[in-house]
Enzyme design. Sequence first.
Site, mmCIF file in Angstrom:
data_model
loop_
_atom_site.group_PDB
_atom_site.id
_atom_site.type_symbol
_atom_site.label_atom_id
_atom_site.label_comp_id
_atom_site.label_asym_id
_atom_site.label_seq_id
_atom_site.Cartn_x
_atom_site.Cartn_y
_atom_site.Cartn_z
ATOM 1 N N LYS A 60 0.845 -1.202 0.000
ATOM 2 C CA LYS A 60 0.000 0.000 0.000
ATOM 3 C C LYS A 60 0.879 1.250 0.000
ATOM 4 O O LYS A 60 1.932 1.275 0.663
ATOM 5 C CB LYS A 60 -0.910 -0.020 1.234
ATOM 6 C CG LYS A 60 -1.962 1.088 1.270
ATOM 7 C CD LYS A 60 -2.891 0.925 2.481
ATOM 8 C CE LYS A 60 -3.940 2.020 2.545
ATOM 9 N NZ LYS A 60 -4.856 1.860 3.710
ATOM 10 N N SER A 135 -9.766 1.972 2.782
ATOM 11 C CA SER A 135 -8.854 2.660 1.913
ATOM 12 C C SER A 135 -7.842 1.758 1.205
ATOM 13 O O SER A 135 -7.246 2.196 0.213
ATOM 14 C CB SER A 135 -8.094 3.725 2.709
ATOM 15 O OG SER A 135 -7.314 3.137 3.713
ATOM 16 N N SER A 159 -10.044 -0.360 6.993
ATOM 17 C CA SER A 159 -9.455 -0.236 5.655
ATOM 18 C C SER A 159 -8.751 -1.469 5.106
ATOM 19 O O SER A 159 -8.384 -1.476 3.934
ATOM 20 C CB SER A 159 -8.480 0.927 5.620
ATOM 21 O OG SER A 159 -9.191 2.121 5.447
HETATM 22 N N1 GLN Z 1 -13.133 4.422 5.970
HETATM 23 C C1 GLN Z 1 -12.607 4.831 7.232
HETATM 24 C C2 GLN Z 1 -12.159 6.266 7.154
HETATM 25 O O1 GLN Z 1 -12.390 6.845 6.163
HETATM 26 C C3 GLN Z 1 -11.500 3.915 7.639
HETATM 27 C C4 GLN Z 1 -10.230 4.242 6.990
HETATM 28 C C5 GLN Z 1 -9.097 3.374 7.408
HETATM 29 O O2 GLN Z 1 -9.255 2.353 8.075
HETATM 30 N N2 GLN Z 1 -7.912 3.821 7.068
HETATM 31 O O3 GLN Z 1 -11.591 6.792 8.047
#
Ligand code: GLN
Length: 454
Positions: A60, A135, A159
């Site tokens: 990532k 994400s 995410s």
């Molecule tokens: N979708 C969540 C957010 O926007 C989680 C993101 C994540 O786990 N990095 O914060």
Amino acid sequence: LTVSDLVEESYKRIGQVEDKVQAFLTLDEERARATAKSLDEKLNTGDSKGLLFGMPIGVKDNIVTKGLRTTCASKILENFDPIYDATVVQKLHQAETVTIGKLNMDEFAMGSSNENSHYQKTRNPWNLERVPGGSSGGSAASVAAGEVLFSLGSDTGGSIRQPASFCGVVGMKPTYGRVSRFGLVAFASSLDQIGPITRTVEDNAFLLQAITGLDPMDSTSANVDVPNFAASLTGDIKGLKIAVPKEYLGEGVTDAVRQSVMDSLKILESLGAVWEEVSLPHSKYALATYYLLSSSEASANLARFDGVRYGYRTPDAESLIELYKKTRAEGFGDEVKRRIMLGTFALSSGYYDAYYKKAQQARTLIKKDFEDVFANYDVIVGPTTPTPAFKIGENIDDPLTMYINDILTIPVNLAGVPGISIPCGFDAGLPLGLQIIGKHFDEATIYRVAHAFE
Ligand code: GLN
């Protein structure tokens, strides 16, 4: 079969599908081929000792890689070339994997669909009109599309698990402290964890094994025993006690999702496990708690992007203050700005007690919910997400609907416990995920339960 064959196969597949999937932000072909060659020499001399010897892997793009562009899918880091490797990347080198490239994500890991990437929209390999989740959408899509065998993601509120669920692959968020965060570009430091995304539970156990362990460079990395995760893949779950929170099967969860969880529970029952319904009464506060705390931490963590130290700098500033302002206004996307403003507000004097402090108190109650349940049960089981993957564009103008996506994954980060998502069925051709949550540092039991389905 040589390592070079594997690596060529990976790039060949990327060549075939990447114009549709768009999972990668940067490919590292030259270095990957050189690494493959040197590993092949080890193969000849019998020196192939790495745990994941020769395996092609994607990383990532918020995990720093020495000499390999790391953007966090943000314009503000478009030319950022890190001068060191994250601890997990060093560990991948020790395990003798081959890094194929860097994977798309929502900007600074803020989002649930990859639509917040400054560069491109990754698509769900199962249905190109749908989002891959986020994400870590690039990480999940690249594995689902067969471009790489393994990938690393990061999970602050879901995410890893949510995109794994949307893409029909296996994604583990380890216990907070299990994996070093050194070299992970921080979003919310008290919640962030790096974890493995793979096709199978067994692969997942091996990849976690490779990246885990105490790290002096991360003061929150835990000094705990690291079990042999693969040894827990016995298939034996007789007598295992499973808790199913009623809050995880309530409003907003589709019938197909509920049914897939029920079907999974039947399978576990047939293998000798028992399950009961329980309550995590403070779940209803999790979303608000998470967005207050994660945005507060983000507002502090992202202060370092000032146009001086890293990446993008506005071309036309006349004073230092203007340099900061313009760089940040031009460099950050809308969602990142929204979080910085929310977090700055929650931390400001006069509001701190009402928002940040309250959220910390709520976090303690949420964590205690889990402790109470784990006093009597081995794992908690429920859906990973309330719905399957949604359409690209469907939620983009509605941040609150987007936030609800993580309603079932966020409590796990707030409590710091580990959780996995494994494939458990389909709804109209779209994969669904089963979430299995364990006690602190008990990833082994999660893997044991998850493996029972394979
Ligand atoms: N979708 C969540 C957010 O926007 C989680 C993101 C994540 O786990 N990095 O914060």
